[in-house]
Design a protein around this motif. Sequence first.
Motif: not given
Length: 337
Positions: A264-277, A292-307
């Motif tokens: 924890e002194e080096h990184t925050y470590d979590h399991l998540a199903e959704h995040a907004i950066l 490589l990608h570039e996104h303007r504004g808040p970037l949404e991440m979420r768990v996608g379909p299981r394959v």
Amino acid sequence: MGGIGVVLNPRSRQNRRDPAAASRLARTLGDRGVVRTARTREDLARIAEDFRKLKIDVLGISGGDGTNHITLTGFLEVYSDEPLPPIAFLRGGTMNTVANAVGVPRGKPDGLLAALIARYNERGKAPLRVVERNTMRIDDHYGFIFGTGAIHGYMAEYYRHPEPNPVHAARVLYEASKDVLLGRKTPVAERWEGTALLSGGVRLPMRDYLCIAAGTVDQIGLGFRPFYRSGHVPGRFHILGIHTTALGFVKKLPDVWQARSMGEEHTYDHLAEHAILEARSGVVRYVLDGDLHEHRGPLEMRVGPRVKIVVEHKAGIRPPGGSTFTFPPPWIQPGNS
């Protein structure tokens, strides 16, 4: 119809060097399925619609991580709520990290397809062996490995080479680590300033980070396994807010290689199903499965379909995943902290 449907990206670096790849794969597949080339996203959408109507049994993808994530994005959009058929990563790209991480056999697309056909023909006696992984949806893209900051800096430097390959990838890491240990600046150690709000109300604080990284497979490349908790809980991705210095991270590379927590002194470590950066600059530059990608504004991440991913092409054998890259090299001593 059923059978095996193969998508090939003729614009991938390896396929550009081998323009006869599509015809060879078609000869190998014969009447057991169909091979289609996708030059554009419009081509990919038409192919996905055709394969869905044909009710193919296995989706083969000839290309590397970038081709895989673009193909999966196109197919998931077309299939919508309908599950994708099992996916066979046939390699054929310069980066095959996801295939390595889940245990896809090594080899060339022709040989992997021939072995897959043999196993497919025996599926009545022994079903194809698969592993299941969630995808991540990042903006409108689907993939397995995400990163900002130094991960973006590393990939940008990697792509400066006219013919990037695994040897060059290892050299970029070596040179960047050496620069850090010697106190020299390196563009690879690009940092990211911002915050992230995770599912469950967890917030990574607004601050300077080496990177925010996430994955639904354990590896990130060259055999390093920072996402050691990926797959522990279905429907979650492993997300890291690495806030240590570049030197602190280099000293922790042996732990990353061994799939151990950096602490924890080096990184925050979590399991998540959704995040907004949210980046302090308002722009999130990131990497998804090597692209490589570039996104303007808040970037949404979420768990996608299981394959489902086919990992066994020979009866009774499950080749190991991983990398031929030897670690630790002499310039990093295990146990440093």
